[in-house]
Design a protein around this motif. Structure first.
Motif, mmCIF file in Angstrom:
data_model
loop_
_atom_site.group_PDB
_atom_site.id
_atom_site.type_symbol
_atom_site.label_atom_id
_atom_site.label_comp_id
_atom_site.label_asym_id
_atom_site.label_seq_id
_atom_site.Cartn_x
_atom_site.Cartn_y
_atom_site.Cartn_z
ATOM 1 N N TRP A 141 -0.325 0.400 -4.139
ATOM 2 C CA TRP A 141 0.903 1.013 -4.666
ATOM 3 C C TRP A 141 0.858 1.209 -6.170
ATOM 4 N N SER A 152 0.837 -1.192 0.000
ATOM 5 C CA SER A 152 0.000 0.000 0.000
ATOM 6 C C SER A 152 0.876 1.247 0.000
ATOM 7 N N ARG A 204 0.877 5.051 1.434
ATOM 8 C CA ARG A 204 0.251 5.916 2.444
ATOM 9 C C ARG A 204 0.479 7.386 2.124
ATOM 10 N N TRP A 224 -4.693 5.667 2.332
ATOM 11 C CA TRP A 224 -3.877 4.700 1.602
ATOM 12 C C TRP A 224 -4.475 4.414 0.223
#
Length: 92
Positions: free
Chosen positions: A66, A7, A9, A63
């Motif tokens: 990615w 993830s 952030r 979040w």
């Protein structure tokens, strides 16, 4: 995928914000939506501070996956492209 790339952030860079909002519109996956109560779902809008509800109901999310910030890693488009709400993508 596990680990630090699972993830992304907030805070996010202006380039990441642009890519995250484009991913929301691209239609490759179901968009992140507001968890607040609305008559219909509301797609979240990325800002440098994280996701926010465009209805200003106070819902936030910090979040993203990615790959959402890396266009070359996006999955193939499977759904129709969505139009951006007015004012989307502005940093706070």
């Amino acid at each position: 995928m596990t680990g630090e790339r699972a993830s992304l952030r907030a805070p996010w860079s202006p380039e990441q914000v642009e890519n995250l909002n484009e991913f929301q519109r691209a239609g490759g996956m179901h968009p992140f939506t507001c968890g607040g109560e609305h008559e219909s779902h509301r797609d979240l809008v990325a800002t440098e501070g994280g996701w926010v509800c465009p209805d200003a109901c106070g819902y936030t999310q910090d979040w993203a996956h990615w790959f959402m910030a890396e266009p070359e890693k996006w999955p193939r488009l499977r759904f129709p492209r969505r139009e951006a709400p007015a004012g989307e993508g502005r940093s706070e």
